[in-house]
Design an enzyme around this catalytic site. Structure first.
Site, PDB file in Angstrom:
ATOM      1  N   TYR A  55      11.880  -0.555  -4.875  1.00  0.00           N
ATOM      2  CA  TYR A  55      10.650  -0.343  -4.105  1.00  0.00           C
ATOM      3  C   TYR A  55       9.458  -0.992  -4.794  1.00  0.00           C
ATOM      4  CZ  TYR A  55       6.738   2.196  -1.988  1.00  0.00           C
ATOM      5  OH  TYR A  55       5.567   2.529  -1.360  1.00  0.00           O
ATOM      6  N   SER A  86       1.433  -0.866  -2.679  1.00  0.00           N
ATOM      7  CA  SER A  86       1.509   0.446  -3.316  1.00  0.00           C
ATOM      8  C   SER A  86       0.939   0.329  -4.711  1.00  0.00           C
ATOM      9  CB  SER A  86       2.963   0.918  -3.394  1.00  0.00           C
ATOM     10  OG  SER A  86       3.119   2.012  -4.271  1.00  0.00           O
TER      11      SER A  86
END
Length: 251
Positions: free
Chosen positions: A155, A141
C-alpha cells in the site's frame, strides 16, 4: 470573495468517506456532479440527496475494471466534459509484514490506487487541456510520503507511486490550464478506518493513539478542505504539489 464559477466535477469513488463529503461541498458551491462508484445503492442515495441542490448524474462502475471504466469515462467526458476530477479510490487498513506479502497484494493495490487514477486522468485530461481549464486531485496517503504504522509495504509503495505519477502528469500538463495535485491524508476517521480501529485490541488502540501527535484521528470534515482548495479556481498556480493532512504525523 466572488462565488466560484459553476463547473462539472467527476468524483471517482464518490459514495464513501471523504469523497461523499467533498461531493456535498461541491454541490453547495453550485457545481454539477458526476458521481462514479461501484456501490450502486450508496451512489444512488447520494445522488438523490444532492439532486435537491444541484444537477447530479450517478454512474455505477468499477474503476478497477480498466477496459469497462475507460468506456464509461469516455462517455462521461463526451456528455459532461468535467473540468474537475477527484480520484478517491484506494485504501487499505491491513497491517501485513513485508515478508507475508505476496505479488497479489502488490498487483491489487497498484490497480486500485495507481492504474485506476491513471485511466481517469488519461481519459479526462485531454478534454480539459483542449478547453484550457482543469483541476485534477489524486489521493495518496501520509504513508506514501514515508512509511505507515497502519498499513503495509504494498500500500505504501502504491501511494508513493501515485505521488510520482501525479508529479509527472502535472509536468506534462503544465501550461495547458490543467493542474494536477495530490492530497496525502493521515489517519482520518472514515467509517472504514474507524471500523478497523474498533476491531483492534485495547492494547493496540492505545499503541495507535500514542503514535498520533494530536492523540486522535482526523475527522472527515477536516480532510475535505484540502481537496476543495485543489478543486478551486484559486489553485491555478499549484501543480505537482502534495498537501499533507496528518495531524503532525511523520513531521
Amino acid at each position: 470573495m466572488s462565488a466560484p464559477t459553476p463547473r462539472t466535477a467527476l468524483l471517482i469513488g464518490a459514495a464513501g468517506g471523504i469523497l461523499a463529503q467533498t461531493s456535498r461541498e461541491l454541490a453547495e458551491q453550485g457545481h454539477t456532479l458526476v458521481l462514479f462508484d461501484r456501490d450502486a445503492a450508496a451512489v444512488h442515495r447520494l445522488a438523490e440527496e444532492l439532486g435537491r441542490i444541484t444537477k447530479v448524474e450517478a454512474v455505477v462502475g468499477d474503476i478497477t475494471d480498466i477496459p469497462a471504466a475507460e468506456r464509461q469515462l469516455t462517455d462521461i467526458v463526451d456528455r459532461f466534459a468535467p473540468s474537475i476530477l477527484v480520484n478517491g479510490v484506494g485504501g487499505d487498513t491491513r497491517v501485513i509484514g513485508y515478508a507475508a506479502l505476496t505479488t497479489d497484494h502488490f498487483d491489487r493495490t497498484f490497480l486500485e490506487n495507481v492504474v485506476s487514477s491513471w485511466i481517469a486522468v488519461k481519459v479526462c485530461a485531454p478534454r480539459m487541456a483542449a478547453d484550457g481549464y482543469g483541476r485534477i486531485v489524486n489521493f495518496a496517503s501520509a504513508g506514501g510520503r514515508t512509511y505507515s504504522h497502519f498499513n503495509n509495504a504494498a500500500y505504501v509503495a502504491a501511494k508513493a507511486a501515485v505521488i510520482g505519477m501525479t508529479k509527472q502528469m502535472a509536468y506534462e500538463l503544465a501550461g495547458t490550464g490543467v493542474v494536477a495535485n495530490v492530497v496525502a491524508h493521515g489517519p482520518i476517521a472514515t467509517d472504514r478506518v474507524a471500523g478497523a480501529f474498533e476491531r483492534r485490541t485495547e492494547e493496540s488502540k492505545k499503541d495507535v493513539m500514542s503514535r498520533l501527535p494530536m492523540g486522535r484521528y482526523g475527522t472527515v470534515a477536516e480532510a475535505v478542505g484540502s481537496v476543495l482548495h485543489l478543486c478551486s479556481e484559486s489553485a491555478g498556480y499549484s501543480t505537482g504539489s502534495v498537501i499533507d493532512i496528518n495531524g503532525g504525523l511523520y513531521m
